[in-house]
Design a protein around this motif. Structure first.
Motif, PDB file in Angstrom:
ATOM      1  N   UNK A 135      37.960  41.348  50.890  1.00 53.99           N
ATOM      2  CA  UNK A 135      39.112  41.629  51.744  1.00 53.99           C
ATOM      3  C   UNK A 135      39.939  40.371  51.989  1.00 53.99           C
ATOM      4  N   UNK A 136      39.260  39.240  52.158  1.00 52.54           N
ATOM      5  CA  UNK A 136      39.979  37.984  52.404  1.00 52.54           C
ATOM      6  C   UNK A 136      40.751  37.541  51.167  1.00 52.54           C
ATOM      7  N   UNK A 137      40.176  37.789  49.986  1.00 48.22           N
ATOM      8  CA  UNK A 137      40.900  37.461  48.752  1.00 48.22           C
ATOM      9  C   UNK A 137      42.171  38.306  48.650  1.00 48.22           C
ATOM     10  N   UNK A 138      42.049  39.576  48.965  1.00 46.83           N
ATOM     11  CA  UNK A 138      43.202  40.467  48.877  1.00 46.83           C
ATOM     12  C   UNK A 138      44.333  40.019  49.798  1.00 46.83           C
ATOM     13  N   UNK A 139      43.967  39.535  50.985  1.00 41.85           N
ATOM     14  CA  UNK A 139      44.980  39.108  51.954  1.00 41.85           C
ATOM     15  C   UNK A 139      45.661  37.804  51.555  1.00 41.85           C
ATOM     16  N   UNK A 140      44.989  37.009  50.708  1.00 42.08           N
ATOM     17  CA  UNK A 140      45.506  35.680  50.355  1.00 42.08           C
ATOM     18  C   UNK A 140      46.531  35.699  49.231  1.00 42.08           C
ATOM     19  N   UNK A 141      46.684  36.850  48.572  1.00 38.77           N
ATOM     20  CA  UNK A 141      47.552  36.904  47.389  1.00 38.77           C
ATOM     21  C   UNK A 141      48.712  37.863  47.617  1.00 38.77           C
ATOM     22  N   UNK A 142      49.820  37.675  46.907  1.00 41.70           N
ATOM     23  CA  UNK A 142      50.998  38.529  47.105  1.00 41.70           C
ATOM     24  C   UNK A 142      50.864  39.887  46.439  1.00 41.70           C
ATOM     25  N   UNK A 143      51.752  40.786  46.801  1.00 41.36           N
ATOM     26  CA  UNK A 143      51.804  42.098  46.153  1.00 41.36           C
ATOM     27  C   UNK A 143      51.989  41.911  44.653  1.00 41.36           C
ATOM     28  N   UNK A 144      51.281  42.721  43.886  1.00 39.91           N
ATOM     29  CA  UNK A 144      51.388  42.654  42.439  1.00 39.91           C
ATOM     30  C   UNK A 144      50.372  41.744  41.783  1.00 39.91           C
ATOM     31  N   UNK A 145      49.712  40.896  42.561  1.00 37.91           N
ATOM     32  CA  UNK A 145      48.679  40.016  42.012  1.00 37.91           C
ATOM     33  C   UNK A 145      47.390  40.808  41.821  1.00 37.91           C
ATOM     34  N   UNK A 146      46.648  40.483  40.747  1.00 36.83           N
ATOM     35  CA  UNK A 146      45.448  41.263  40.430  1.00 36.83           C
ATOM     36  C   UNK A 146      44.266  40.353  40.110  1.00 36.83           C
ATOM     37  N   UNK A 147      43.097  40.756  40.581  1.00 38.79           N
ATOM     38  CA  UNK A 147      41.844  40.082  40.251  1.00 38.79           C
ATOM     39  C   UNK A 147      41.084  40.891  39.198  1.00 38.79           C
ATOM     40  N   UNK A 148      40.628  40.241  38.149  1.00 39.83           N
ATOM     41  CA  UNK A 148      39.639  40.822  37.245  1.00 39.83           C
ATOM     42  C   UNK A 148      38.285  40.271  37.682  1.00 39.83           C
ATOM     43  N   UNK A 149      37.287  41.109  37.735  1.00 41.69           N
ATOM     44  CA  UNK A 149      35.966  40.684  38.205  1.00 41.69           C
ATOM     45  C   UNK A 149      34.965  40.710  37.070  1.00 41.69           C
ATOM     46  N   UNK A 150      34.283  39.591  36.855  1.00 42.23           N
ATOM     47  CA  UNK A 150      33.223  39.590  35.856  1.00 42.23           C
ATOM     48  C   UNK A 150      31.983  40.230  36.459  1.00 42.23           C
ATOM     49  N   UNK A 151      31.466  41.258  35.809  1.00 41.81           N
ATOM     50  CA  UNK A 151      30.322  42.005  36.328  1.00 41.81           C
ATOM     51  C   UNK A 151      29.053  41.157  36.316  1.00 41.81           C
ATOM     52  N   UNK A 152      28.126  41.551  37.146  1.00 40.01           N
ATOM     53  CA  UNK A 152      26.862  40.833  37.284  1.00 40.01           C
ATOM     54  C   UNK A 152      26.110  40.710  35.968  1.00 40.01           C
ATOM     55  N   UNK A 153      25.528  39.556  35.761  1.00 40.93           N
ATOM     56  CA  UNK A 153      24.717  39.297  34.564  1.00 40.93           C
ATOM     57  C   UNK A 153      23.506  40.227  34.502  1.00 40.93           C
ATOM     58  N   UNK A 154      23.088  40.749  35.648  1.00 42.41           N
ATOM     59  CA  UNK A 154      21.930  41.642  35.657  1.00 42.41           C
ATOM     60  C   UNK A 154      22.256  42.990  35.015  1.00 42.41           C
ATOM     61  N   UNK A 155      23.541  43.275  34.864  1.00 43.21           N
ATOM     62  CA  UNK A 155      23.944  44.518  34.203  1.00 43.21           C
ATOM     63  C   UNK A 155      23.935  44.380  32.680  1.00 43.21           C
ATOM     64  N   UNK A 156      24.312  43.216  32.203  1.00 42.39           N
ATOM     65  CA  UNK A 156      24.548  43.051  30.764  1.00 42.39           C
ATOM     66  C   UNK A 156      23.485  42.238  30.034  1.00 42.39           C
ATOM     67  N   UNK A 157      22.792  41.359  30.734  1.00 37.45           N
ATOM     68  CA  UNK A 157      21.785  40.513  30.071  1.00 37.45           C
ATOM     69  C   UNK A 157      20.416  41.186  30.129  1.00 37.45           C
ATOM     70  N   UNK A 158      20.280  42.237  29.359  1.00 34.98           N
ATOM     71  CA  UNK A 158      19.031  43.004  29.359  1.00 34.98           C
ATOM     72  C   UNK A 158      18.780  43.566  27.972  1.00 34.98           C
ATOM     73  N   UNK A 159      17.521  43.796  27.686  1.00 38.63           N
ATOM     74  CA  UNK A 159      17.140  44.280  26.359  1.00 38.63           C
ATOM     75  C   UNK A 159      17.622  45.706  26.130  1.00 38.63           C
ATOM     76  N   UNK A 160      17.468  46.561  27.160  1.00 38.89           N
ATOM     77  CA  UNK A 160      17.877  47.962  27.043  1.00 38.89           C
ATOM     78  C   UNK A 160      19.052  48.206  27.986  1.00 38.89           C
TER      79      UNK A 160
END
Length: 265
Positions: free
Chosen positions: A59-84
């Motif tokens: 929420x604090x990040x959203x308040x710090x940036x102007x309209x039209x600005x966008x954040x891309x979020x890198x997902x947790x390594x626990x989701x992708x760094x796995x055998x299965x």
């Protein structure tokens, strides 16, 4: 011709060498996000890869940036760094449920980045893509996958991503193979081959080419001269994200600003 929005930025905003080179001298560290967002149009957040955040933080990040600005979020390594990958459901739910919706309309795509050693397994990867939620608490979610093993350079992988509506990250890298095929309703580009000898991360001619490519992508076209492994995607306007990340990190903000000037020019 209609075009999707083009958003250009860097990875994160906390980096000591940017103080005095990008951020003005003596600029308050607590306001670095505010300053970065005044010069750029997007930021890829890497910290979410390593640890979860509190809803109040988003929420604090959203308040710090102007309209039209966008954040891309890198997902947790626990989701992708796995055998299965098909067993990542619980970790994915934890990531998307941590409060990212507090970003509201500042929430851009989620980046799912895989280890360079992760090989393509059609059944397992297809199962992973089906785990990615289309929304969280009523907020639409969009996804991009970055794969870095040559086994993904096959039409079958592109077909899976297109069927899932998930973007394939195009990475300009000196280390890993690249896939420029478009999938989903957005384009996600990571410019990872910056050099410190260039004040704007890439040579002027290269920046000109990336600007032209960004405009092509946003219009739904496939830029010439890039590596493709499947038939062209449907031509529709696509929101296009371009991040200067890795490489000569100290040059990233100036590269992003130079590309913004070219795209707007």
């Amino acid at each position: 011709m209609k075009h999707g929005d083009i958003r250009i930025g860097i990875g994160g905003w906390t980096y000591e060498p940017w103080r005095g080179t990008f951020f003005p001298e003596k600029w308050p560290q607590k306001r670095e996000l505010e300053y970065a967002a005044s010069k750029l149009t997007a930021i890829e957040v890497n910290g979410t890869y390593y640890s979860s955040q509190k809803p109040a933080t988003f929420a604090s990040w959203a308040k710090a940036v102007p309209d039209g600005f966008v954040f891309a979020l890198k997902a947790s390594r626990y989701c992708t760094n796995r055998k299965v990958l098909a067993e990542a459901g619980e970790s994915i739910a934890k990531f998307t449920g941590q409060g990212i919706v507090e970003l509201g309309d500042r929430l851009g795509p989620i980046l799912w980045q895989f280890m360079a050693t992760k090989k393509f397994d059609a059944d397992d990867f297809g199962a992973f893509l089906k785990l990615l939620p289309s929304s969280q608490d009523g907020v639409a979610l969009r996804h991009a996958v970055q794969v870095r093993h040559e086994s993904f350079l096959v039409p079958e992988f592109v077909a899976l991503a297109r069927a899932a509506g998930v973007a394939i990250v195009y990475a300009d890298s000196t280390e890993y193979p690249a896939i420029a095929d478009v999938s989903g309703d957005l384009v996600y580009v990571r410019l990872e081959a910056a050099v410190e000898d260039e004040s704007a991360a890439y040579a002027p001619a290269a920046l000109d080419r990336w600007a032209a490519a960004a405009c092509d992508w946003s219009a739904g076209a496939a830029p010439d001269g890039l590596p493709y492994v499947a038939d062209p995607a449907t031509v529709i306007p696509r929101e296009t994200f371009v991040f200067f990340i890795n490489g000569a990190k100290v040059r990233a903000p100036h590269g992003a600003m130079a590309l913004i000037d070219r795209v707007r020019g």
